[in-house]
Design an enzyme around this catalytic site. Structure first.
Site, PDB file in Angstrom:
ATOM      1  N   HIS A  58       1.656   2.263  16.486  1.00  0.00           N
ATOM      2  CA  HIS A  58       2.721   3.023  16.163  1.00  0.00           C
ATOM      3  C   HIS A  58       3.875   2.334  16.211  1.00  0.00           C
ATOM      4  CE1 HIS A  58       0.265   6.865  17.754  1.00  0.00           C
ATOM      5  NE2 HIS A  58      -0.284   6.285  16.711  1.00  0.00           N
TER       6      HIS A  58
HETATM    7  C1  LIG Z   1      -5.375   1.247  12.816  1.00  0.00           C
HETATM    8  C2  LIG Z   1      -4.433   2.158  12.853  1.00  0.00           C
HETATM    9  C3  LIG Z   1      -4.636   3.624  13.162  1.00  0.00           C
HETATM   10  C4  LIG Z   1      -3.544   4.533  13.543  1.00  0.00           C
HETATM   11  N1  LIG Z   1      -3.895   5.822  13.859  1.00  0.00           N
HETATM   12  C5  LIG Z   1      -3.061   6.831  13.428  1.00  0.00           C
HETATM   13  C6  LIG Z   1      -3.409   8.162  13.910  1.00  0.00           C
HETATM   14  O1  LIG Z   1      -4.666   8.426  14.173  1.00  0.00           O
HETATM   15  N2  LIG Z   1      -2.547   9.046  13.484  1.00  0.00           N
HETATM   16  C7  LIG Z   1      -1.259   8.648  13.057  1.00  0.00           C
HETATM   17  O2  LIG Z   1      -0.464   9.659  13.106  1.00  0.00           O
HETATM   18  N3  LIG Z   1      -0.877   7.480  12.978  1.00  0.00           N
HETATM   19  C8  LIG Z   1      -1.847   6.603  13.046  1.00  0.00           C
HETATM   20  N4  LIG Z   1      -1.389   5.146  12.944  1.00  0.00           N
HETATM   21  C9  LIG Z   1      -0.180   4.767  12.378  1.00  0.00           C
HETATM   22  C10 LIG Z   1       0.324   5.220  10.962  1.00  0.00           C
HETATM   23  O3  LIG Z   1      -0.949   5.182  10.194  1.00  0.00           O
HETATM   24  C11 LIG Z   1       1.276   4.469  10.452  1.00  0.00           C
HETATM   25  O4  LIG Z   1       2.446   4.662  11.384  1.00  0.00           O
HETATM   26  C12 LIG Z   1       1.802   5.034   9.042  1.00  0.00           C
HETATM   27  O5  LIG Z   1       0.718   5.056   8.169  1.00  0.00           O
HETATM   28  C13 LIG Z   1       2.839   4.007   8.588  1.00  0.00           C
HETATM   29  O6  LIG Z   1       3.566   4.620   7.373  1.00  0.00           O
HETATM   30  P1  LIG Z   1       4.393   3.602   6.782  1.00  0.00           P
HETATM   31  O7  LIG Z   1       4.780   4.267   5.406  1.00  0.00           O
HETATM   32  O8  LIG Z   1       5.665   3.513   7.491  1.00  0.00           O
HETATM   33  O9  LIG Z   1       3.958   2.172   6.462  1.00  0.00           O
HETATM   34  P2  LIG Z   1       2.388   1.957   5.678  1.00  0.00           P
HETATM   35  O10 LIG Z   1       1.532   3.101   5.659  1.00  0.00           O
HETATM   36  O11 LIG Z   1       1.827   0.662   6.462  1.00  0.00           O
HETATM   37  O12 LIG Z   1       2.886   1.325   4.386  1.00  0.00           O
HETATM   38  C14 LIG Z   1       3.458   0.155   4.037  1.00  0.00           C
HETATM   39  C15 LIG Z   1       3.075  -0.159   2.713  1.00  0.00           C
HETATM   40  O13 LIG Z   1       3.662  -1.373   2.088  1.00  0.00           O
HETATM   41  C16 LIG Z   1       2.806  -2.346   1.794  1.00  0.00           C
HETATM   42  N5  LIG Z   1       3.691  -3.477   1.831  1.00  0.00           N
HETATM   43  C17 LIG Z   1       4.222  -4.096   2.848  1.00  0.00           C
HETATM   44  N6  LIG Z   1       4.799  -5.156   2.649  1.00  0.00           N
HETATM   45  C18 LIG Z   1       4.831  -5.414   1.132  1.00  0.00           C
HETATM   46  C19 LIG Z   1       5.120  -6.390   0.062  1.00  0.00           C
HETATM   47  N7  LIG Z   1       6.036  -7.557   0.449  1.00  0.00           N
HETATM   48  N8  LIG Z   1       5.135  -6.218  -1.216  1.00  0.00           N
HETATM   49  C20 LIG Z   1       4.310  -5.018  -1.572  1.00  0.00           C
HETATM   50  N9  LIG Z   1       3.771  -4.006  -0.691  1.00  0.00           N
HETATM   51  C21 LIG Z   1       3.952  -4.287   0.715  1.00  0.00           C
HETATM   52  C22 LIG Z   1       1.687  -2.335   2.542  1.00  0.00           C
HETATM   53  O14 LIG Z   1       0.617  -3.103   1.915  1.00  0.00           O
HETATM   54  C23 LIG Z   1       1.674  -0.787   2.740  1.00  0.00           C
HETATM   55  O15 LIG Z   1       0.472  -0.239   1.831  1.00  0.00           O
HETATM   56  C24 LIG Z   1      -2.349   4.080  12.927  1.00  0.00           C
HETATM   57  C25 LIG Z   1      -2.248   2.970  12.252  1.00  0.00           C
HETATM   58  C26 LIG Z   1      -3.120   1.950  12.018  1.00  0.00           C
HETATM   59  C27 LIG Z   1      -2.812   0.613  11.584  1.00  0.00           C
END
Ligand SMILES: Cc1cc2nc3c(=O)[nH]c(=O)nc-3n(C[C@H](O)[C@H](O)[C@H](O)COP(=O)(O)OP(=O)(O)OC[C@H]3O[C@@H](n4cnc5c(N)ncnc54)[C@H](O)[C@@H]3O)c2cc1C
Length: 627
Positions: A558
């Site tokens: 997280h």
């Molecule tokens: C293994 C795992 C299990 C988890 N389990 C849970 C759960 O059960 N329940 C829950 O609530 N949360 C869970 N989480 C946490 C939750 O999924 C994340 O906190 C959430 O998805 C993050 O969302 P975000 O939009 O911040 O980032 P992300 O969903 O990580 O999105 C960021 C995106 O930006 C892209 N990106 C990054 N840098 C670049 C770049 N330079 N150029 C182009 N694209 C780029 C990435 O490829 C990615 O697609 C888990 C996470 C993981 C990894």
């Protein structure tokens, strides 16, 4: 196999109950073949409905550019492109999602797959992750359409209302629970029949389906019974009160994972939305005179593209990607940027305030009955488990990576039923030591493998005590000016003594639940062996548990807080409460990184909420939304 133990108690024949399966091995095998073919066809259909990969022309212009198609980015691109005369470009470093990623139990198999996981690692430490190779914690992160929502364990939690009131108290106007509640409802379609009636708290028309996994192992029922024995209520933890025991709610629809991509983008045909995949953003472009973000530079198939934004650039690259890109673009701690030869556009505390939820991973209980979900049972096509998923979307393969039960408790005030919990107990239909993949996912070292991997061949159960409001803070910084070089991550777990204290209490509470009559009836036996380093401490002493905690320190993934939201008067804030980067025009950040304090829950649903709210703020500001 005997159907009773010597004491006369009935014995489970399999995960489904006391009697033998009602299909034969041959029938299962035939169905697996038919179901497998259907699955392949369904995947083809999924790919046809996915957003096409469109490479924009070099130097072209869009109204909005969204970086990262993760939980937040996919949501924002979809919501903004609802306005027909607005053009949106969504840029994602990874490939399209596949249906295989959406088989819930396969969540354990997606980490470490280089094409879809960024595979970050923390710096080595002597204070945590000591049982991991090189004393580094592995930090997976989705690099795929849907981002981490395509890799996560699907656990759907909102947190406590006080978490958001606290954000508002810190000066973030508009983020109190009363302000964000409607977005939690807007994003979700709760499919659990008894919860659909709770119109005050739950949403039934949103794109993100939330459901209980269709399968429950006998152990999760016992866990909930154990909770009742200890005087806890069974709750809808996303409803009025959070403290209590529950089956997990998952971002899931009819037995498949529900990613942000599936919820907001797949099947949407919009001429004003372009999605470019496998496209790595290297930096954000600025007009240095006016300090306005004017576009982005990305690389796809070894070609460089500069694309311009008429209105705004929205950065949703996640808690590691967003601070990395801000720093690469000149927004970050000035001294650090200068050391790397990056022109400073704005001095800001980007990369600080790194938070995460951690759990103790080593609690292992042995079972004498086939009541855990094991890889050997699942892959045995003669048993109906695989068949039941492929033909009916049922059975153990629909569990969220094996996670089943959840309890939110306050270990400092165990009688408290209406406060803010500080501990989550998350149960697995197996244990960390019973699942071969988890040794690799967490990078467990040779001693742990040697001592515990035999547990993969038997039945076991596990529970993760997870601290909800940690006080330790880490940071991240660039290693290089090259976006392809992972930033340096210092998790700094367990640096605050209170985190150790709370987690040790959480461990004891987990054992207390396992000792209830309901759990003991299942024949649970605590497997009380530890690594040599911790053997010197008396069992169950604080130092014994602290030693274990610092050894099998599990990230629950997280990571958050690295582009902290706060009022302009807060010198540690990177974005203001409208998520605009302070001191910069035309640039916002919206994802896990903006959380000023981590919420007391898994953050995926809260990040959907952040994205929904951001989309409305942007629409309103550009005159597309009149309340
Ligand atoms: C293994 C795992 C299990 C988890 N389990 C849970 C759960 O059960 N329940 C829950 O609530 N949360 C869970 N989480 C946490 C939750 O999924 C994340 O906190 C959430 O998805 C993050 O969302 P975000 O939009 O911040 O980032 P992300 O969903 O990580 O999105 C960021 C995106 O930006 C892209 N990106 C990054 N840098 C670049 C770049 N330079 N150029 C182009 N694209 C780029 C990435 O490829 C990615 O697609 C888990 C996470 C993981 C990894």
């Amino acid at each position: 196999q005997q159907s009773r133990f010597s004491n006369g108690q009935r014995r489970y024949a399999n995960l489904y109950g006391y009697t033998n399966f009602n299909t034969t091995g041959t029938e299962n095998l035939i169905d697996v073949v038919i179901g497998g073919l259907n699955f392949l066809r369904a995947n083809e259909q999924f790919q046809e409905n996915a957003q096409p990969d469109v490479t924009p022309k070099h130097r072209s212009k869009y109204d909005f550019i969204v970086i990262g198609a993760g939980t937040a980015g996919a949501t924002i691109a979809s919501r903004l492109s609802e306005i027909e005369d607005v053009s949106v470009l969504l840029i994602e470093a990874g490939p399209e999602e596949t249906l295989l990623m959406d088989v819930p139990i396969l969540a354990n198999f997606l980490q470490g797959v280089e094409s879809i996981d960024w595979m970050y690692e923390t710096e080595p430490s002597e204070k945590y992750c000591r049982g991991m190779k090189g004393h580094k914690c592995k930090w997976p992160r989705g690099k795929v359409m849907g981002g981490s929502s395509a890799l996560n364990y699907m656990i759907a939690t909102r947190g406590n209302w006080r978490d958001y009131d606290r954000w508002a108290e810190l000066g973030n106007d508009g983020w109190a629970f009363k302000d964000v509640m409607d977005y939690f409802k807007k994003l979700e379609n709760v499919e659990i029949p008894e919860l659909r009636k709770d119109e005050k708290h739950r949403g039934t028309n949103g794109p993100v389906s939330v459901d209980n996994p269709p399968f429950r192992s006998p152990m999760v029922d016992a866990f909930l019974e154990g909770g009742k024995e200890l005087g806890y209520p069974l709750v809808d933890y996303n409803g009025e009160k959070q403290i209590g025991f529950s089956y997990i709610q998952s971002t899931m629809h009819r037995g498949y994972r529900m990613t942000s991509n599936r919820a907001y983008l797949v099947g949407k045909k919009r001429r004003n939305l372009h999605v470019t995949k496998m496209s790595m953003v290297h930096r954000i472009l600025f007009d240095k005179q006016t300090k306005r973000a004017i576009g982005v530079l990305f690389v796809k198939n070894n070609r460089m593209y500069k694309i311009y934004a008429d209105k705004e650039v929205i950065l949703s690259a996640g808690a590691i990607g967003s601070p990395q890109l801000l720093m690469l673009s000149g927004i970050g701690p000035a001294e650090h940027l200068r050391e790397l030869g990056i022109d400073v556009i704005r001095d800001a505390r980007v990369g600080d305030n790194l938070m995460d939820h951690i759990a103790y991973g080593g609690l292992t209980f042995l079972l004498d009955q086939p009541m855990s979900i094991t890889t050997f049972d699942l892959l045995n096509v003669l048993k109906p488990y695989l068949r039941d998923f492929l033909m009916d979307r049922k059975g153990p393969a629909t569990t969220s990576g094996g996670c089943e039960g959840i309890a939110f408790v306050d270990v400092d005030d165990p009688k408290n039923r209406d406060g803010s919990p500080n501990m989550e107990l998350l149960t697995l239909a197996n244990s960390i030591h019973g699942i071969g993949m988890l040794y690799d996912n967490f990078g467990l070292d040779q001693e742990i493998r040697d001592k515990f991997s035999w547990i993969q061949n038997v039945y076991s159960w596990g529970v993760f005590p997870m601290i909800l409001r940690p006080k330790s803070r880490g940071w991240l910084r660039l290693r290089s000016k090259d976006v392809n070089v992972h930033p340096k991550i210092v998790a700094n777990y367990l640096s605050h003594p209170d985190d150790v204290r709370v987690l040790v209490k959480g461990i004891r509470m987990a054992i207390q639940v396992a000792n209830t009559e309901a759990m003991r009836k299942m024949g649970l036996r605590f497997y009380n062996r530890t690594v040599s380093e911790c053997e010197k401490y008396p069992f169950d002493s604080d130092s014994y548990w602290e030693c274990n905690l610092r050894t099998e320190t599990l990230t629950i993934y997280h990571y958050s807080g690295t582009c902290k939201m706060g009022p302009e008067s807060d010198s540690t804030a990177v974005v203001d409460p409208t998520l605009k980067v302070i001191g910069i025009k035309g640039l916002r950040v919206a994802d896990a990184s903006i959380m000023p304090e981590i919420i007391s829950a898994h953050p995926n649903i809260p990040i959907f909420m952040i994205a929904e709210k951001l989309s409305d703020m942007v629409k309103r500001e550009w005159g597309y939304l009149n309340d």
